[in-house]
Design a protein around this motif. Structure first.
Motif, PDB file in Angstrom:
ATOM      1  N   ARG A 118       0.860  -1.185   0.000  1.00 31.31           N
ATOM      2  CA  ARG A 118       0.000   0.000   0.000  1.00 31.31           C
ATOM      3  C   ARG A 118       0.896   1.234   0.000  1.00 31.31           C
ATOM      4  O   ARG A 118       1.781   1.366   0.845  1.00 31.31           O
ATOM      5  CB  ARG A 118      -0.900  -0.001   1.236  1.00 31.31           C
ATOM      6  CG  ARG A 118      -1.863   1.185   1.292  1.00 31.31           C
ATOM      7  CD  ARG A 118      -2.896   1.010   2.386  1.00 31.31           C
ATOM      8  NE  ARG A 118      -2.341   0.729   3.694  1.00 31.31           N
ATOM      9  CZ  ARG A 118      -1.974   1.671   4.571  1.00 31.31           C
ATOM     10  NH1 ARG A 118      -2.083   2.940   4.265  1.00 31.31           N
ATOM     11  NH2 ARG A 118      -1.505   1.335   5.751  1.00 31.31           N
ATOM     12  N   ILE A 119       0.686   2.122  -0.958  1.00 29.73           N
ATOM     13  CA  ILE A 119       1.463   3.357  -1.013  1.00 29.73           C
ATOM     14  C   ILE A 119       0.884   4.307   0.031  1.00 29.73           C
ATOM     15  O   ILE A 119      -0.281   4.671  -0.030  1.00 29.73           O
ATOM     16  CB  ILE A 119       1.426   3.994  -2.421  1.00 29.73           C
ATOM     17  CG1 ILE A 119       1.920   2.991  -3.487  1.00 29.73           C
ATOM     18  CG2 ILE A 119       2.253   5.280  -2.459  1.00 29.73           C
ATOM     19  CD1 ILE A 119       3.320   2.436  -3.254  1.00 29.73           C
ATOM     20  N   LYS A 120       1.723   4.672   1.008  1.00 34.83           N
ATOM     21  CA  LYS A 120       1.265   5.530   2.106  1.00 34.83           C
ATOM     22  C   LYS A 120       1.424   7.004   1.792  1.00 34.83           C
ATOM     23  O   LYS A 120       0.608   7.822   2.202  1.00 34.83           O
ATOM     24  CB  LYS A 120       2.028   5.207   3.392  1.00 34.83           C
ATOM     25  CG  LYS A 120       1.606   3.885   3.987  1.00 34.83           C
ATOM     26  CD  LYS A 120       2.142   3.717   5.368  1.00 34.83           C
ATOM     27  CE  LYS A 120       1.453   4.681   6.300  1.00 34.83           C
ATOM     28  NZ  LYS A 120       1.738   4.441   7.709  1.00 34.83           N
ATOM     29  N   ALA A 121       2.507   7.355   1.098  1.00 30.61           N
ATOM     30  CA  ALA A 121       2.758   8.770   0.807  1.00 30.61           C
ATOM     31  C   ALA A 121       3.728   8.884  -0.357  1.00 30.61           C
ATOM     32  O   ALA A 121       4.575   8.014  -0.568  1.00 30.61           O
ATOM     33  CB  ALA A 121       3.336   9.474   2.033  1.00 30.61           C
ATOM     34  N   VAL A 122       3.575   9.979  -1.092  1.00 32.80           N
ATOM     35  CA  VAL A 122       4.490  10.321  -2.167  1.00 32.80           C
ATOM     36  C   VAL A 122       4.883  11.773  -1.951  1.00 32.80           C
ATOM     37  O   VAL A 122       4.021  12.647  -1.859  1.00 32.80           O
ATOM     38  CB  VAL A 122       3.829  10.148  -3.556  1.00 32.80           C
ATOM     39  CG1 VAL A 122       4.769  10.599  -4.659  1.00 32.80           C
ATOM     40  CG2 VAL A 122       3.394   8.699  -3.770  1.00 32.80           C
ATOM     41  N   ASN A 123       6.181  12.010  -1.826  1.00 38.25           N
ATOM     42  CA  ASN A 123       6.685  13.365  -1.656  1.00 38.25           C
ATOM     43  C   ASN A 123       7.190  13.829  -3.018  1.00 38.25           C
ATOM     44  O   ASN A 123       8.152  13.283  -3.551  1.00 38.25           O
ATOM     45  CB  ASN A 123       7.820  13.381  -0.625  1.00 38.25           C
ATOM     46  CG  ASN A 123       8.396  14.764  -0.414  1.00 38.25           C
ATOM     47  OD1 ASN A 123       8.082  15.707  -1.129  1.00 38.25           O
ATOM     48  ND2 ASN A 123       9.264  14.884   0.572  1.00 38.25           N
ATOM     49  N   ALA A 146       5.823   3.163   1.357  1.00 41.19           N
ATOM     50  CA  ALA A 146       4.824   2.105   1.200  1.00 41.19           C
ATOM     51  C   ALA A 146       4.829   1.222   2.443  1.00 41.19           C
ATOM     52  O   ALA A 146       5.739   1.300   3.274  1.00 41.19           O
ATOM     53  CB  ALA A 146       5.128   1.276  -0.042  1.00 41.19           C
ATOM     54  N   VAL A 147       3.801   0.377   2.558  1.00 37.98           N
ATOM     55  CA  VAL A 147       3.704  -0.546   3.686  1.00 37.98           C
ATOM     56  C   VAL A 147       3.146  -1.874   3.181  1.00 37.98           C
ATOM     57  O   VAL A 147       2.320  -1.912   2.268  1.00 37.98           O
ATOM     58  CB  VAL A 147       2.824   0.044   4.818  1.00 37.98           C
ATOM     59  CG1 VAL A 147       1.376   0.172   4.400  1.00 37.98           C
ATOM     60  CG2 VAL A 147       2.945  -0.755   6.095  1.00 37.98           C
ATOM     61  N   THR A 148       3.634  -2.970   3.763  1.00 42.64           N
ATOM     62  CA  THR A 148       3.146  -4.298   3.401  1.00 42.64           C
ATOM     63  C   THR A 148       1.960  -4.658   4.284  1.00 42.64           C
ATOM     64  O   THR A 148       1.721  -4.033   5.317  1.00 42.64           O
ATOM     65  CB  THR A 148       4.242  -5.366   3.598  1.00 42.64           C
ATOM     66  OG1 THR A 148       4.494  -5.509   5.004  1.00 42.64           O
ATOM     67  CG2 THR A 148       5.528  -4.997   2.875  1.00 42.64           C
ATOM     68  N   LYS A 149       1.269  -5.716   3.911  1.00 35.94           N
ATOM     69  CA  LYS A 149       0.137  -6.182   4.716  1.00 35.94           C
ATOM     70  C   LYS A 149       0.580  -6.652   6.093  1.00 35.94           C
ATOM     71  O   LYS A 149      -0.177  -6.623   7.045  1.00 35.94           O
ATOM     72  CB  LYS A 149      -0.590  -7.312   3.984  1.00 35.94           C
ATOM     73  CG  LYS A 149      -1.361  -6.821   2.778  1.00 35.94           C
ATOM     74  CD  LYS A 149      -2.056  -7.942   2.055  1.00 35.94           C
ATOM     75  CE  LYS A 149      -2.826  -7.397   0.875  1.00 35.94           C
ATOM     76  NZ  LYS A 149      -3.428  -8.450   0.068  1.00 35.94           N
ATOM     77  N   SER A 150       1.841  -7.068   6.217  1.00 37.63           N
ATOM     78  CA  SER A 150       2.347  -7.543   7.510  1.00 37.63           C
ATOM     79  C   SER A 150       2.971  -6.413   8.335  1.00 37.63           C
ATOM     80  O   SER A 150       3.550  -6.671   9.386  1.00 37.63           O
ATOM     81  CB  SER A 150       3.348  -8.676   7.306  1.00 37.63           C
ATOM     82  OG  SER A 150       4.419  -8.247   6.490  1.00 37.63           O
ATOM     83  N   GLY A 151       2.856  -5.160   7.865  1.00 35.48           N
ATOM     84  CA  GLY A 151       3.287  -4.027   8.666  1.00 35.48           C
ATOM     85  C   GLY A 151       4.709  -3.543   8.458  1.00 35.48           C
ATOM     86  O   GLY A 151       5.184  -2.689   9.195  1.00 35.48           O
ATOM     87  N   PHE A 152       5.412  -4.049   7.447  1.00 33.95           N
ATOM     88  CA  PHE A 152       6.742  -3.534   7.139  1.00 33.95           C
ATOM     89  C   PHE A 152       6.604  -2.239   6.347  1.00 33.95           C
ATOM     90  O   PHE A 152       5.845  -2.171   5.388  1.00 33.95           O
ATOM     91  CB  PHE A 152       7.543  -4.540   6.304  1.00 33.95           C
ATOM     92  CG  PHE A 152       8.129  -5.664   7.100  1.00 33.95           C
ATOM     93  CD1 PHE A 152       9.475  -5.673   7.421  1.00 33.95           C
ATOM     94  CD2 PHE A 152       7.331  -6.719   7.521  1.00 33.95           C
ATOM     95  CE1 PHE A 152      10.020  -6.719   8.160  1.00 33.95           C
ATOM     96  CE2 PHE A 152       7.867  -7.766   8.257  1.00 33.95           C
ATOM     97  CZ  PHE A 152       9.216  -7.770   8.579  1.00 33.95           C
ATOM     98  N   GLY A 153       7.336  -1.225   6.753  1.00 36.96           N
ATOM     99  CA  GLY A 153       7.350   0.036   6.024  1.00 36.96           C
ATOM    100  C   GLY A 153       8.581   0.080   5.139  1.00 36.96           C
ATOM    101  O   GLY A 153       9.679  -0.303   5.556  1.00 36.96           O
ATOM    102  N   VAL A 154       8.416   0.511   3.887  1.00 35.51           N
ATOM    103  CA  VAL A 154       9.539   0.618   2.957  1.00 35.51           C
ATOM    104  C   VAL A 154       9.514   1.987   2.303  1.00 35.51           C
ATOM    105  O   VAL A 154       8.446   2.605   2.155  1.00 35.51           O
ATOM    106  CB  VAL A 154       9.501  -0.493   1.881  1.00 35.51           C
ATOM    107  CG1 VAL A 154       9.807  -1.853   2.475  1.00 35.51           C
ATOM    108  CG2 VAL A 154       8.181  -0.516   1.142  1.00 35.51           C
ATOM    109  N   SER A 155      10.692   2.459   1.919  1.00 37.58           N
ATOM    110  CA  SER A 155      10.746   3.769   1.275  1.00 37.58           C
ATOM    111  C   SER A 155      11.940   3.865   0.336  1.00 37.58           C
ATOM    112  O   SER A 155      12.934   3.152   0.489  1.00 37.58           O
ATOM    113  CB  SER A 155      10.840   4.884   2.320  1.00 37.58           C
ATOM    114  OG  SER A 155      12.068   4.812   3.018  1.00 37.58           O
TER     115      SER A 155
END
Length: 195
Positions: free
Chosen positions: A115-120, A130-139
């Motif tokens: 899921r894309i959480k934010a775009v700067n 972005a974030v995965t369904k299991s709660g990992f945040g990636v950027s």
């Protein structure tokens, strides 16, 4: 004579509640980025397993960026109940190509149900989170001198020791070098002008 206890004014109650949520941080099992899906702690994942999953996620997105860029491992950090893995891009990505780089990472994540959480869209320091369904945040973010950085943050997991990453960089490893050098590898595509 006993003094009557004063109730907190409504504004103070709102402030306490508003500040209490971020302070809960790793105490909640909702992931490091505030995701409400089940986190690794419930599944018994420890910091080492979370670091390995983070490495796999970073390997995958770098493999999904075409043409290839050269990268090196950034520092690993741990917090009370989570771990962050980092990759530093050593390929020079021109200002004209930065959005293309971010778009390729974002498209990869979308195709893989992140899921894309934010775009700067900042011209100088753009980023995608972005974030995965299991709660990992990636950027992926661009910082000083236009260098690209990739990060993966685990959700709250069980405390454990964390070993160094095992994946080999596709260029110099810069072992025990910190901070890493600025981008120094030219690419016909990434270092050139945009279309």
């Amino acid at each position: 004579m006993r003094r009557a206890k004063r109730a907190l004014p409504p504004v103070a109650v709102v402030l306490v509640l508003a500040l209490g949520v971020p302070l809960a941080g790793c105490g909640s099992e909702s992931g490091s980025r505030g995701d409400t899906t089940s986190a690794g702690k419930e599944e018994g994942m420890d910091m080492q397993e979370a670091a390995e999953q983070s490495d796999a996620m970073l390997d995958a997105v770098l493999d999904g960026i075409d043409p290839d860029v050269q990268w090196a491992h950034g520092p690993t950090t741990t917090r009370a109940c989570g771990v962050t893995r980092r990759r530093t891009v050593m390929t020079i990505v021109s200002a004209e190509r930065r959005q293309t780089f971010l778009d390729r990472a974002e498209n990869f994540w979308r195709k893989n149900d992140y899921r894309i959480k934010a775009v700067n869209k900042d011209e100088k320091f753009p980023a995608v989170y972005a974030v995965t369904k299991s709660g990992f945040g990636v950027s992926v973010s661009f910082r000083g001198k236009g260098q690209a950085f990739l990060e993966a943050d685990s959700p709250c997991v069980k405390e454990s020791k964390v070993a160094a990453p095992t994946s080999e960089p596709n260029g110099p490893a810069y072992k025990d070098v910190y901070p890493l050098p600025r981008p120094n590898v030219r690419s016909d595509f990434w270092s050139g002008e945009g279309e």
